[in-house]
Design a protein around this motif. Structure first.
Motif, PDB file in Angstrom:
ATOM      1  N   GLU A  87       0.835  -1.209   0.000  1.00  0.00           N
ATOM      2  CA  GLU A  87       0.000   0.000   0.000  1.00  0.00           C
ATOM      3  C   GLU A  87       0.866   1.254   0.000  1.00  0.00           C
ATOM      4  OE1 GLU A  87      -3.947   1.805   2.258  1.00  0.00           O
ATOM      5  OE2 GLU A  87      -2.880   0.092   3.134  1.00  0.00           O
ATOM      6  N   GLN A  88       1.913   1.261   0.826  1.00  0.00           N
ATOM      7  CA  GLN A  88       2.819   2.424   0.844  1.00  0.00           C
ATOM      8  C   GLN A  88       3.566   2.567  -0.472  1.00  0.00           C
ATOM      9  OE1 GLN A  88       5.293   3.212   4.407  1.00  0.00           O
ATOM     10  NE2 GLN A  88       4.211   1.491   5.336  1.00  0.00           N
ATOM     11  N   HIS A  89       3.906   1.443  -1.087  1.00  0.00           N
ATOM     12  CA  HIS A  89       4.610   1.496  -2.373  1.00  0.00           C
ATOM     13  C   HIS A  89       3.751   2.216  -3.409  1.00  0.00           C
ATOM     14  CE1 HIS A  89       6.362  -1.814  -0.089  1.00  0.00           C
ATOM     15  NE2 HIS A  89       7.432  -1.782  -0.863  1.00  0.00           N
ATOM     16  N   ALA A  90       2.463   1.890  -3.417  1.00  0.00           N
ATOM     17  CA  ALA A  90       1.544   2.540  -4.352  1.00  0.00           C
ATOM     18  C   ALA A  90       1.441   4.033  -4.060  1.00  0.00           C
ATOM     19  CB  ALA A  90       0.169   1.881  -4.275  1.00  0.00           C
ATOM     20  N   GLU A  91       1.414   4.395  -2.787  1.00  0.00           N
ATOM     21  CA  GLU A  91       1.323   5.805  -2.399  1.00  0.00           C
ATOM     22  C   GLU A  91       2.570   6.579  -2.830  1.00  0.00           C
ATOM     23  OE1 GLU A  91       0.743   5.615   1.786  1.00  0.00           O
ATOM     24  OE2 GLU A  91      -1.358   4.986   1.659  1.00  0.00           O
ATOM     25  N   ILE A  92       3.742   5.983  -2.623  1.00  0.00           N
ATOM     26  CA  ILE A  92       4.998   6.654  -3.002  1.00  0.00           C
ATOM     27  C   ILE A  92       5.076   6.824  -4.514  1.00  0.00           C
ATOM     28  CG2 ILE A  92       7.518   6.412  -3.040  1.00  0.00           C
ATOM     29  CD1 ILE A  92       7.236   4.999  -0.283  1.00  0.00           C
ATOM     30  N   LEU A  93       4.729   5.783  -5.269  1.00  0.00           N
ATOM     31  CA  LEU A  93       4.743   5.899  -6.728  1.00  0.00           C
ATOM     32  C   LEU A  93       3.749   6.960  -7.197  1.00  0.00           C
ATOM     33  CD1 LEU A  93       5.076   2.303  -8.259  1.00  0.00           C
ATOM     34  CD2 LEU A  93       6.686   4.210  -8.410  1.00  0.00           C
ATOM     35  N   SER A  94       2.581   7.000  -6.580  1.00  0.00           N
ATOM     36  CA  SER A  94       1.575   8.003  -6.946  1.00  0.00           C
ATOM     37  C   SER A  94       2.136   9.413  -6.743  1.00  0.00           C
ATOM     38  CB  SER A  94       0.304   7.826  -6.108  1.00  0.00           C
ATOM     39  OG  SER A  94      -0.293   6.568  -6.354  1.00  0.00           O
ATOM     40  N   ARG A  95       2.824   9.604  -5.622  1.00  0.00           N
ATOM     41  CA  ARG A  95       3.408  10.924  -5.339  1.00  0.00           C
ATOM     42  C   ARG A  95       4.486  11.290  -6.351  1.00  0.00           C
ATOM     43  NH1 ARG A  95       7.915  11.800  -2.595  1.00  0.00           N
ATOM     44  NH2 ARG A  95       7.853   9.799  -1.488  1.00  0.00           N
ATOM     45  N   LEU A  96       5.348  10.345  -6.686  1.00  0.00           N
ATOM     46  CA  LEU A  96       6.439  10.613  -7.618  1.00  0.00           C
ATOM     47  C   LEU A  96       5.933  10.835  -9.042  1.00  0.00           C
ATOM     48  CD1 LEU A  96       9.074   8.001  -6.356  1.00  0.00           C
ATOM     49  CD2 LEU A  96       9.148  10.478  -6.051  1.00  0.00           C
ATOM     50  N   LEU A  97       4.869  10.131  -9.413  1.00  0.00           N
ATOM     51  CA  LEU A  97       4.322  10.246 -10.771  1.00  0.00           C
ATOM     52  C   LEU A  97       3.367  11.424 -10.921  1.00  0.00           C
ATOM     53  CD1 LEU A  97       3.542   6.473 -11.430  1.00  0.00           C
ATOM     54  CD2 LEU A  97       5.255   7.831 -12.644  1.00  0.00           C
ATOM     55  N   GLY A  98       2.786  11.846  -9.803  1.00  0.00           N
ATOM     56  CA  GLY A  98       1.787  12.903  -9.871  1.00  0.00           C
ATOM     57  C   GLY A  98       0.445  12.409 -10.363  1.00  0.00           C
ATOM     58  N   GLU A  99       0.232  11.117 -10.334  1.00  0.00           N
ATOM     59  CA  GLU A  99      -1.048  10.525 -10.698  1.00  0.00           C
ATOM     60  C   GLU A  99      -1.209   9.207  -9.942  1.00  0.00           C
ATOM     61  OE1 GLU A  99      -0.883   8.520 -14.826  1.00  0.00           O
ATOM     62  OE2 GLU A  99       0.471  10.243 -14.985  1.00  0.00           O
ATOM     63  N   GLU A 100      -2.456   8.770  -9.804  1.00  0.00           N
ATOM     64  CA  GLU A 100      -2.737   7.635  -8.926  1.00  0.00           C
ATOM     65  C   GLU A 100      -2.233   6.299  -9.475  1.00  0.00           C
ATOM     66  OE1 GLU A 100      -6.424   5.426  -6.562  1.00  0.00           O
ATOM     67  OE2 GLU A 100      -6.849   6.692  -8.297  1.00  0.00           O
ATOM     68  N   VAL A 101      -1.589   5.569  -8.606  1.00  0.00           N
ATOM     69  CA  VAL A 101      -1.318   4.155  -8.820  1.00  0.00           C
ATOM     70  C   VAL A 101      -2.141   3.432  -7.769  1.00  0.00           C
ATOM     71  CG1 VAL A 101       0.405   2.315  -8.780  1.00  0.00           C
ATOM     72  CG2 VAL A 101       1.016   4.571  -9.687  1.00  0.00           C
ATOM     73  N   GLU A 102      -3.171   2.763  -8.194  1.00  0.00           N
ATOM     74  CA  GLU A 102      -4.106   2.144  -7.253  1.00  0.00           C
ATOM     75  C   GLU A 102      -3.519   0.887  -6.623  1.00  0.00           C
ATOM     76  OE1 GLU A 102      -8.328  -0.289  -7.327  1.00  0.00           O
ATOM     77  OE2 GLU A 102      -7.892   1.083  -8.981  1.00  0.00           O
ATOM     78  N   TYR A 103      -3.621   0.809  -5.309  1.00  0.00           N
ATOM     79  CA  TYR A 103      -3.194  -0.392  -4.574  1.00  0.00           C
ATOM     80  C   TYR A 103      -4.302  -1.434  -4.652  1.00  0.00           C
ATOM     81  CZ  TYR A 103      -2.726  -3.254  -0.282  1.00  0.00           C
ATOM     82  OH  TYR A 103      -2.668  -4.280   0.624  1.00  0.00           O
ATOM     83  N   VAL A 104      -3.968  -2.620  -5.143  1.00  0.00           N
ATOM     84  CA  VAL A 104      -4.921  -3.722  -5.263  1.00  0.00           C
ATOM     85  C   VAL A 104      -4.541  -4.778  -4.230  1.00  0.00           C
ATOM     86  CG1 VAL A 104      -5.795  -5.558  -6.753  1.00  0.00           C
ATOM     87  CG2 VAL A 104      -5.367  -3.276  -7.697  1.00  0.00           C
ATOM     88  N   GLU A 105      -5.424  -5.002  -3.277  1.00  0.00           N
ATOM     89  CA  GLU A 105      -5.124  -5.908  -2.173  1.00  0.00           C
ATOM     90  C   GLU A 105      -5.354  -7.365  -2.580  1.00  0.00           C
ATOM     91  OE1 GLU A 105      -6.003  -6.078   2.646  1.00  0.00           O
ATOM     92  OE2 GLU A 105      -7.183  -4.771   1.351  1.00  0.00           O
ATOM     93  N   ASP A 106      -4.634  -7.766  -3.620  1.00  0.00           N
ATOM     94  CA  ASP A 106      -4.770  -9.109  -4.185  1.00  0.00           C
ATOM     95  C   ASP A 106      -3.607  -9.295  -5.153  1.00  0.00           C
ATOM     96  OD1 ASP A 106      -5.756 -11.592  -4.832  1.00  0.00           O
ATOM     97  OD2 ASP A 106      -7.450 -10.869  -6.024  1.00  0.00           O
ATOM     98  N   ILE A 107      -3.324 -10.552  -5.507  1.00  0.00           N
ATOM     99  CA  ILE A 107      -2.215 -10.828  -6.422  1.00  0.00           C
ATOM    100  C   ILE A 107      -2.712 -11.467  -7.712  1.00  0.00           C
ATOM    101  CG2 ILE A 107      -0.027 -12.078  -6.727  1.00  0.00           C
ATOM    102  CD1 ILE A 107       0.359 -11.827  -3.679  1.00  0.00           C
ATOM    103  N   PHE A 108      -3.336 -12.646  -7.605  1.00  0.00           N
ATOM    104  CA  PHE A 108      -3.871 -13.273  -8.819  1.00  0.00           C
ATOM    105  C   PHE A 108      -5.297 -13.792  -8.614  1.00  0.00           C
ATOM    106  CE2 PHE A 108      -1.213 -16.536  -6.720  1.00  0.00           C
ATOM    107  CZ  PHE A 108      -2.178 -17.508  -6.462  1.00  0.00           C
ATOM    108  N   GLY A 109      -5.920 -13.419  -7.492  1.00  0.00           N
ATOM    109  CA  GLY A 109      -7.292 -13.830  -7.222  1.00  0.00           C
ATOM    110  C   GLY A 109      -8.298 -13.096  -8.097  1.00  0.00           C
ATOM    111  N   ARG A 110      -9.577 -13.373  -7.862  1.00  0.00           N
ATOM    112  CA  ARG A 110     -10.631 -12.814  -8.710  1.00  0.00           C
ATOM    113  C   ARG A 110     -10.609 -11.289  -8.719  1.00  0.00           C
ATOM    114  NH1 ARG A 110     -16.519 -15.108  -7.775  1.00  0.00           N
ATOM    115  NH2 ARG A 110     -15.444 -16.924  -8.675  1.00  0.00           N
ATOM    116  N   TYR A 111     -10.414 -10.670  -7.546  1.00  0.00           N
ATOM    117  CA  TYR A 111     -10.418  -9.208  -7.481  1.00  0.00           C
ATOM    118  C   TYR A 111      -9.294  -8.626  -8.336  1.00  0.00           C
ATOM    119  CZ  TYR A 111      -9.914  -4.493  -5.572  1.00  0.00           C
ATOM    120  OH  TYR A 111      -9.793  -3.133  -5.439  1.00  0.00           O
ATOM    121  N   ALA A 112      -8.076  -9.198  -8.236  1.00  0.00           N
ATOM    122  CA  ALA A 112      -6.943  -8.709  -9.034  1.00  0.00           C
ATOM    123  C   ALA A 112      -7.224  -8.875 -10.519  1.00  0.00           C
ATOM    124  CB  ALA A 112      -5.668  -9.451  -8.644  1.00  0.00           C
ATOM    125  N   ARG A 113      -7.769 -10.012 -10.910  1.00  0.00           N
ATOM    126  CA  ARG A 113      -8.025 -10.263 -12.333  1.00  0.00           C
ATOM    127  C   ARG A 113      -9.101  -9.325 -12.873  1.00  0.00           C
ATOM    128  NH1 ARG A 113      -8.318 -15.551 -10.467  1.00  0.00           N
ATOM    129  NH2 ARG A 113     -10.396 -15.874 -11.364  1.00  0.00           N
TER     130      ARG A 113
END
Length: 411
Positions: A70-96
């Protein structure tokens, strides 16, 4: 090997494997250095309207810095100036479902890949290909971009598992790393000086043995625990306190190996002539041949001494190629950073093409604002394996993928 410019990405789903595994203190990421290193690749893919799925690992199970991304997504969002959404899943249904719903120019960050048990173990490409991780995601992905050089010595599903299923492409950081390391390793420029320090003694011995046998190095300078082992192999006594510490770390069993290297290449391996100990909380330097050697029996060696730094500096300033990995001592304590900072500053002041790697080395370079080093590598273990002459699984995966998909280049 495929490079980023070889394909069009507009509307294509790209799995980008990075290594932004970062130091954590009190549950918070305290450095964005690795994030900045992969920004050019992320920006390129987003600017070319890729649907971007970012994956990274963070630490190992049961470690204090084993946290979500989650923090990784927040840091990337800050550096890019646009949202990188944190997905609390890896290969499950929600991620897919979230991957399918991506629009061109959008990016998501998957959960810590090591939350998936399959991505913790090392397996062959064939076995990695059969994992749930790869099977569940491969049908959703058009391309795989790998920019995780720091993990290039690992054979895990997220790193190599897609190589025979999808075109696997080098990110800008990966390309830069490989180019720099190859230049240092394959060059005929002389003198070529290797500086081996830190605590990864067995890996450093592999490097020393390989570069000396293959005629890739002219001088090897040693420090840290690597220097301790070679000093013992030369027949010097480092005192009871230090021998007990090395025995607890399993390092004494490596002394015979170091002695074998010295027997064949003695003049080319240089060891410290003096050390610094912690004497009642203060730095005290002790010459290896002086009568003060009794201090080694009672106090730990925490750095190389000033005379050693001076000797190493003279050698480094005359070098044409320098490869360095690992600190000279416990640089986290200011009074014992003298060796590490002195050696790294000498590397920066040299006109040589220099490659420096290892997490502790990088931390010291940034902490002390050392300039002039040609290439600071993001990979410690990967870099050591490369100079030890070992095949890196990720580089092998790039080659295999290129052979399979090269007719698609430009599509």
């Amino acid at each position: 090997m495929f490079k980023l410019g070889d394909f069009e990405y507009h509307g294509k789903t790209v799995f980008l494997r990075v290594d932004i595994n970062s130091p954590v203190k009190d549950g918070k990421i305290i450095s964005d250095a690795r994030f900045r290193a992969v920004l050019p690749t992320i920006l390129y893919l987003l600017e070319h309207r890729a649907k971007l799925v970012i994956g990274t690992h963070q630490s190992k199970p049961y470690k204090g810095d084993y946290i979500t991304t989650e923090q990784h997504a927040e840091i990337l969002s800050r550096l890019l100036g646009e949202e990188v959404e944190y997905v609390e899943d890896i290969f499950g249904r929600y991620a897919r479902e979230r991957i399918r719903a991506l629009k061109p120019g959008e990016a998501i960050m998957l959960e810590n890949l090591r939350f998936a048990a399959e991505d913790v173990f090392y397996r062959s490409i064939e076995e990695c290909e059969k994992t749930f991780f790869v099977r569940k995601l491969s049908s959703l992905i058009d391309y795989v971009v790998n920019d995780a050089f720091a993990a290039a010595h690992r054979s895990q599903p997220s790193l190599v598992g897609f190589a025979r299923l999808k075109p696997m492409i080098m990110g800008f950081l990966m390309e830069k790393e490989v180019k720099a390391l190859k230049r240092a390793y394959e060059t005929r420029e002389k003198p070529r000086v290797y500086v081996l320090g830190g605590a990864k003694v067995d890996d450093s011995l592999k490097v020393a043995e390989n570069v000396l046998k293959r005629g890739k190095a002219d001088i090897i300078l040693t420090g840290g625990l690597v220097g301790h082992v070679f000093t013992l192999a030369k027949g010097f006594h480092l005192g009871d306190a230090n021998l007990e510490f090395m025995e607890r770390k399993g390092l004494l069993e490596l002394v015979d190996w170091a002695e074998e290297i010295l027997n064949e290449f003695y003049p080319y391996v240089r060891t410290p002539v003096d050390f610094a100990v912690d004497y009642n909380g203060e730095r005290v330097e002790v010459d290896l041949l002086s009568e003060e050697k009794w201090l080694f029996d009672r106090y730990p060696i925490l750095d190389i001494g000033s005379r050693t730094v001076k000797k190493y500096r003279e050698i480094l300033r005359g070098a044409r190629i320098i490869v360095a990995n690992g600190p000279m001592g416990v640089f986290e304590r200011e009074e014992f950073a003298v060796g590490t900072v002195g050696v790294f500053r000498a590397i920066g002041e040299s006109e040589a093409f220099s490659v420096v790697g290892g997490g502790h080395s990088i931390a010291s370079i940034y902490q002390h604002n050392i300039k002039g080093i040609s290439h600071v590598s993001t990979g410690g273990g990967a870099m050591l394996n490369f100079f030890a002459g070992e095949k890196l699984p990720v580089l092998e995966a790039f080659r295999i993928s290129y052979e399979r998909f090269r007719d698609l280049k430009g599509i």
